[in-house]
Design an enzyme around this catalytic site. Structure first.
Site, PDB file in Angstrom:
ATOM      1  N   ASP A  69       0.782  -1.130  -0.280  1.00  0.00           N
ATOM      2  CA  ASP A  69       0.125  -0.145   0.071  1.00  0.00           C
ATOM      3  C   ASP A  69       0.903   1.386  -0.026  1.00  0.00           C
ATOM      4  O   ASP A  69       1.785   1.501   0.703  1.00  0.00           O
ATOM      5  CB  ASP A  69      -0.783  -0.046   1.427  1.00  0.00           C
ATOM      6  CG  ASP A  69      -2.007   0.867   1.193  1.00  0.00           C
ATOM      7  OD1 ASP A  69      -2.011   1.970   0.616  1.00  0.00           O
ATOM      8  OD2 ASP A  69      -3.354   0.553   1.564  1.00  0.00           O
TER       9      ASP A  69
ATOM     10  N   SER B 236      -7.083   4.062  -1.620  1.00  0.00           N
ATOM     11  CA  SER B 236      -7.017   2.768  -1.494  1.00  0.00           C
ATOM     12  C   SER B 236      -8.210   1.931  -1.840  1.00  0.00           C
ATOM     13  O   SER B 236      -8.086   0.701  -2.548  1.00  0.00           O
ATOM     14  CB  SER B 236      -6.387   2.346   0.023  1.00  0.00           C
ATOM     15  OG  SER B 236      -4.938   2.784   0.134  1.00  0.00           O
TER      16      SER B 236
END
Length: 441
Positions: free
Chosen positions: A40, A88
């Site tokens: 991430d 995200s």
């Protein structure tokens, strides 16, 4: 008991989506197992930084890292709106479904209707599924593989769907390892008890994690996200969880899909904390090494690695100075947030010595005066301390948020040749879904 709160029409659409085969990229033998790893916030600049970090600047010989060895392509990440900068949730939806959506959305389209995910497809075709995350297991990225919600912030509802959504009567996740306990044991519902009633082994400590012996299994190792790697005694927590997940999922006759997220690379990027970022990158690299070893022992497995977006606009040099001091990062023992909290609790006379002990960096008289003036102002003190580390290491950041930069793609094992060159994030999902469909034939 069915507690899925989407309307019946949406549930019917979800079932249809989960049964829709993806386009077939080739007719070659498809991998039986897929390990999908997502760093991430891990832009290409993070991979470069990690390479020089391992070499301590140039104190050691600069060598390719595990990331460099597996790097095969690059991916764009734009969401389905006008921003070009994804969050995200939208990017994880693209990676989990092959469909773009709006920022904040968890595997739903612009009309808030659910989009079938590759894990739902895998479950329908008899495969096992696992998720591993250093964040909450119901955080945006893992959530997109298992749940559907117009807002990533609805984390209790997302956790509920991990149990409530069934594919042909079966729960979708077989292994879940990470944080997020407060979303699973609440005043209104005890999801842990419900999973245990379905036969799931459960762990809420690292010691208990080692004792998990078979899937299905659930481990919730923190109330929220796990502590940052720099702030905990557990070495390589993501690698430990990855190895346990592979142990629990191996031997499945129809194979498995495992998603592993290095969640807190992103959190360090948001904090503009370079030592934090390199520590998380190292843990993610160790987890990748364990996954690669599994592929070597099980050649019918595909390892695919990418990022959902880049965070922070990391620059390896700053202020017009042609230098990046990766060697100085090694002296920083904790995240800047942790160091800030510790310094706030100290007697003023001890500040300079403790700062140097925890960072390896001296404070000038001017810096010490500024620190003493800000000692009880947490945001101001954090900004000062973080700035001192970034200034010393010549680390630059353009933002505390995300950027629109492309992200690296890495692949290894069966089918890796399908992930070379430039691609969009939805192409990654479509190729994985095609492999899942082919392997079930």
């Amino acid at each position: 008991m069915y507690r899925f709160t989407l309307p019946l029409a949406a549930i019917a659409l979800l079932s249809a989506c989960a049964q829709t085969p993806a386009p077939t990229p080739s007719e070659q033998a498809a991998p039986n197992n897929i390990i999908f790893m997502i760093g991430d916030g891990m832009g290409a600049n993070y991979l470069t930084a990690y390479r020089y970090f391992l070499a301590e600047g140039k104190q050691q010989q600069i060598k390719p890292t595990i990331y460099d060895e597996l790097w095969t392509g690059i991916s764009s990440t734009w969401p389905d709106d006008q921003t070009l900068v994804t969050d995200s949730a939208a990017s994880a939806t693209a990676l989990a479904t092959g469909v773009k959506t709006f920022n904040g959305a968890i595997s739903v389209d612009q009309q808030h209707l659910p989009i079938g995910t590759l894990m739902q497809q895998a479950k329908r075709l008899g495969k096992a599924n696992g998720i591993v995350a250093s964040s909450q297991v119901n955080h945006a990225t893992p959530a997109a593989f298992l749940a559907h919600n117009p807002s990533r912030r609805n984390m209790d509802a997302i956790a509920d769907q991990f149990f409530d959504i069934r594919i042909e009567g079966q729960l979708v996740p077989d292994v879940m390892l990470g944080g997020g306990l407060t979303h699973f044991i609440r005043d209104d519902r005890n999801l842990v008890a419900e999973f245990q009633a379905e036969g799931y082994q459960y762990a809420d400590s690292w010691q208990q994690l080692t004792q998990l012996s078979q899937a299905p299994a659930l481990a919730l190792l923190a109330d929220g996200g796990l502590p940052s790697v720099l702030n905990q005694e557990m070495e390589a927590p993501l690698q430990v969880m990855t190895e346990k997940a592979l142990e629990l999922l191996s031997g499945q006759p129809q194979g498995f899909v495992l998603m592993v997220e290095g969640s807190q690379i992103d959190w360090c990027g948001h904090a503009n904390d370079i030592a934090c970022a390199m520590a998380e990158m190292h843990d993610f690299a160790l987890a990748i090494q364990s996954a690669k070893a599994f592929v070597d022992a099980n050649p019918d497995t595909l390892l695919i690695i990418t990022a959902d977006h880049e965070t922070g606009g990391l620059a390896l040099a700053a202020d017009g100075i042609y230098e990046w001091r990766a060697d100085l990062i090694y002296g920083v023992q904790y995240t800047v947030r942790e160091i800030t909290e510790r310094l706030m609790a100290l007697e003023p006379a001890k500040l300079a010595d403790q700062w140097r002990h925890w960072t390896g960096l001296p404070l000038t008289d001017e810096q010490l005066t500024a620190v003493l003036a800000a000692q009880h102002d947490q945001p101001k003190l954090y900004s000062l301390l973080n700035g001192y580390i970034n200034q010393a290491t010549r680390t630059g950041w353009t933002t505390s948020g995300h950027t629109a930069a492309d992200v690296p793609v890495m692949a290894y094992g069966a089918g890796a040749e399908q992930f070379t060159g430039f691609m969009d994030n939805i192409d990654i999902a479509k190729r994985i879904m095609s492999f899942i469909q082919q392997s079930a034939k």
